[in-house]
Design a protein around this motif. Sequence first.
Motif, PDB file in Angstrom:
ATOM      1  N   TYR A 147      -2.631  11.787   0.701  1.00  0.00           N
ATOM      2  CA  TYR A 147      -1.371  11.515   1.210  1.00  0.00           C
ATOM      3  C   TYR A 147      -0.598  12.692   1.549  1.00  0.00           C
ATOM      4  O   TYR A 147       0.055  12.693   2.713  1.00  0.00           O
ATOM      5  N   THR A 148      -0.581  13.685   0.831  1.00  0.00           N
ATOM      6  CA  THR A 148       0.123  14.785   1.072  1.00  0.00           C
ATOM      7  C   THR A 148      -0.308  15.766   2.412  1.00  0.00           C
ATOM      8  O   THR A 148       0.400  16.087   3.301  1.00  0.00           O
ATOM      9  N   ASN A 149      -1.587  15.505   2.326  1.00  0.00           N
ATOM     10  CA  ASN A 149      -2.352  16.029   3.565  1.00  0.00           C
ATOM     11  C   ASN A 149      -1.934  15.763   4.952  1.00  0.00           C
ATOM     12  O   ASN A 149      -1.725  16.213   5.951  1.00  0.00           O
ATOM     13  N   ARG A 150      -1.975  14.121   4.886  1.00  0.00           N
ATOM     14  CA  ARG A 150      -1.449  13.523   6.207  1.00  0.00           C
ATOM     15  C   ARG A 150       0.081  14.052   6.377  1.00  0.00           C
ATOM     16  O   ARG A 150       0.291  13.904   7.756  1.00  0.00           O
ATOM     17  N   VAL A 151       0.766  13.996   5.488  1.00  0.00           N
ATOM     18  CA  VAL A 151       2.288  14.247   5.698  1.00  0.00           C
ATOM     19  C   VAL A 151       2.352  15.779   6.232  1.00  0.00           C
ATOM     20  O   VAL A 151       3.051  15.755   7.264  1.00  0.00           O
ATOM     21  N   LYS A 152       1.509  16.453   5.899  1.00  0.00           N
ATOM     22  CA  LYS A 152       1.709  18.162   6.128  1.00  0.00           C
ATOM     23  C   LYS A 152       1.026  18.050   7.867  1.00  0.00           C
ATOM     24  O   LYS A 152       1.654  18.842   8.713  1.00  0.00           O
ATOM     25  N   GLU A 153      -0.091  17.286   8.195  1.00  0.00           N
ATOM     26  CA  GLU A 153      -0.353  17.259   9.407  1.00  0.00           C
ATOM     27  C   GLU A 153       0.408  16.524  10.361  1.00  0.00           C
ATOM     28  O   GLU A 153       0.813  17.194  11.474  1.00  0.00           O
ATOM     29  N   THR A 154       1.371  15.594  10.105  1.00  0.00           N
ATOM     30  CA  THR A 154       2.278  14.919  10.712  1.00  0.00           C
ATOM     31  C   THR A 154       3.561  15.577  10.990  1.00  0.00           C
ATOM     32  O   THR A 154       3.967  15.554  12.010  1.00  0.00           O
ATOM     33  N   THR A 164       0.785  -1.241   0.036  1.00  0.00           N
ATOM     34  CA  THR A 164       0.117   0.108  -0.084  1.00  0.00           C
ATOM     35  C   THR A 164       0.719   1.381   0.094  1.00  0.00           C
ATOM     36  O   THR A 164       1.946   1.263   0.392  1.00  0.00           O
ATOM     37  N   VAL A 165       0.189   2.416  -0.246  1.00  0.00           N
ATOM     38  CA  VAL A 165       1.057   3.646  -0.346  1.00  0.00           C
ATOM     39  C   VAL A 165       0.695   4.347   0.919  1.00  0.00           C
ATOM     40  O   VAL A 165      -0.473   4.562   1.364  1.00  0.00           O
ATOM     41  N   ASP A 166       1.764   4.470   1.766  1.00  0.00           N
ATOM     42  CA  ASP A 166       1.607   4.972   3.180  1.00  0.00           C
ATOM     43  C   ASP A 166       2.907   5.894   3.402  1.00  0.00           C
ATOM     44  O   ASP A 166       3.822   5.440   3.887  1.00  0.00           O
ATOM     45  N   PRO A 167       2.952   7.147   3.132  1.00  0.00           N
ATOM     46  CA  PRO A 167       4.229   7.683   3.406  1.00  0.00           C
ATOM     47  C   PRO A 167       4.582   8.107   4.784  1.00  0.00           C
ATOM     48  O   PRO A 167       5.782   8.214   5.238  1.00  0.00           O
ATOM     49  N   ILE A 168       3.683   8.149   5.618  1.00  0.00           N
ATOM     50  CA  ILE A 168       3.946   8.149   7.108  1.00  0.00           C
ATOM     51  C   ILE A 168       5.047   6.849   7.621  1.00  0.00           C
ATOM     52  O   ILE A 168       5.979   6.894   8.252  1.00  0.00           O
ATOM     53  N   ARG A 169       4.301   5.724   7.335  1.00  0.00           N
ATOM     54  CA  ARG A 169       4.856   4.450   7.412  1.00  0.00           C
ATOM     55  C   ARG A 169       6.380   4.507   6.684  1.00  0.00           C
ATOM     56  O   ARG A 169       7.260   3.972   7.380  1.00  0.00           O
ATOM     57  N   ASP A 170       6.340   4.731   5.475  1.00  0.00           N
ATOM     58  CA  ASP A 170       7.905   4.753   4.789  1.00  0.00           C
ATOM     59  C   ASP A 170       8.762   5.547   5.575  1.00  0.00           C
ATOM     60  O   ASP A 170       9.728   5.124   5.493  1.00  0.00           O
TER      61      ASP A 170
END
Length: 358
Positions: free
Chosen positions: A215-222, A119-125
């Motif tokens: 995906y990018t929204n999750r990254v910016k929040e994190t 799966t695509v999961d930038p936070i996990r990566d």
Amino acid sequence: MSFKCGIVGLPNVGKSTMFNALTKSKNAESANFPFCTIDPNVGVVAVPDERIDKISVIAKSKKIIPTLITFVDIAGLVAGASKGEGLGNKFLSHIREVDAIVHLLRCFDSDEIQNVNKTVDPIRDFEIIETELMLADLESLEKRLSKKNKNNSEDDDLMKLLEKCYELLKAGKNPYDLRKDFDLKTIKSASILTLKPKIIVCNTGEESIKNGNEYTNRVKETFANEEVVNISAEIEQQITELGEQEAKDFMNDLQITETGLDRVIRSSYKALNLSTYFTAGPEETRAWTIPMNCKAPDAAEVIHTDFKKGFIKAETISYKDFIECNGEAGARDKGKLRIEGKEYLVQDGDILHFRFNT
């Protein structure tokens, strides 16, 4: 001064494509399989700064020399890299040599480009890579502290930082927040991977360049407190292959005013806590890279060591005054040219002329 940023990420997130676009080169081989980049590719790029063009026009300079920053394309890390999985040991040694880490995260779906995870999961990566860096730091610190306890000749602040890092890492916590508690010199001398400044780059599809995606929204929040940049590495490479007018038209069609790569370069420069001053004259206008809050003699040393040894004073004009007064003569006439001494902290954008004895 030379500063390096290492581009890291899991295999197939677009590192080599981004590097090719970033350095406007074909040096990094792109391929749809892990580890196509084994030895790191190195590219030196100019830091975009519209001020240098305006200064050179007023100074009637024959040439422009921008400030530079180095990017290193480091092959993809995988889980277990700290224990030698993939080509982990070699990659980790390359990361040790850079001043800041550019985390490139996959933020796009694709059936054509293989993904090492299902799966695509930038936070996990991101966490996979950070975990490997933490494990590598933990192992390194165990050895270093063992030796230092036998022969404790280290600086007190450095020793304190190393011990605090070790305590946090042993508890499974990332020591990155310790950057707030120690000066930059101590942090740099510690040579801890997890303490290196970070720039987060989201690699998206064309349709998400402007407004991002889930995906990018999750990254910016994190990573609300970090430098986060959205790019499409593939589109960025296409832009570099076009002529100047074609590139402008292409960007207009995409409704973007600047390339993502320019933002990556500036964000890297900012993350490294750097600033720029200028020297200007009929021969050249040149940008010089210095750390923030750099004293005038240290700034002079970037040009030549003799400038610091024999430093007398710095004739100083702020960028705003240089532009408004139409150059050095106008600034002098209006009393905007200042004489600064050894304790002066050079401000970003200052135009300086050093006086010194040899």
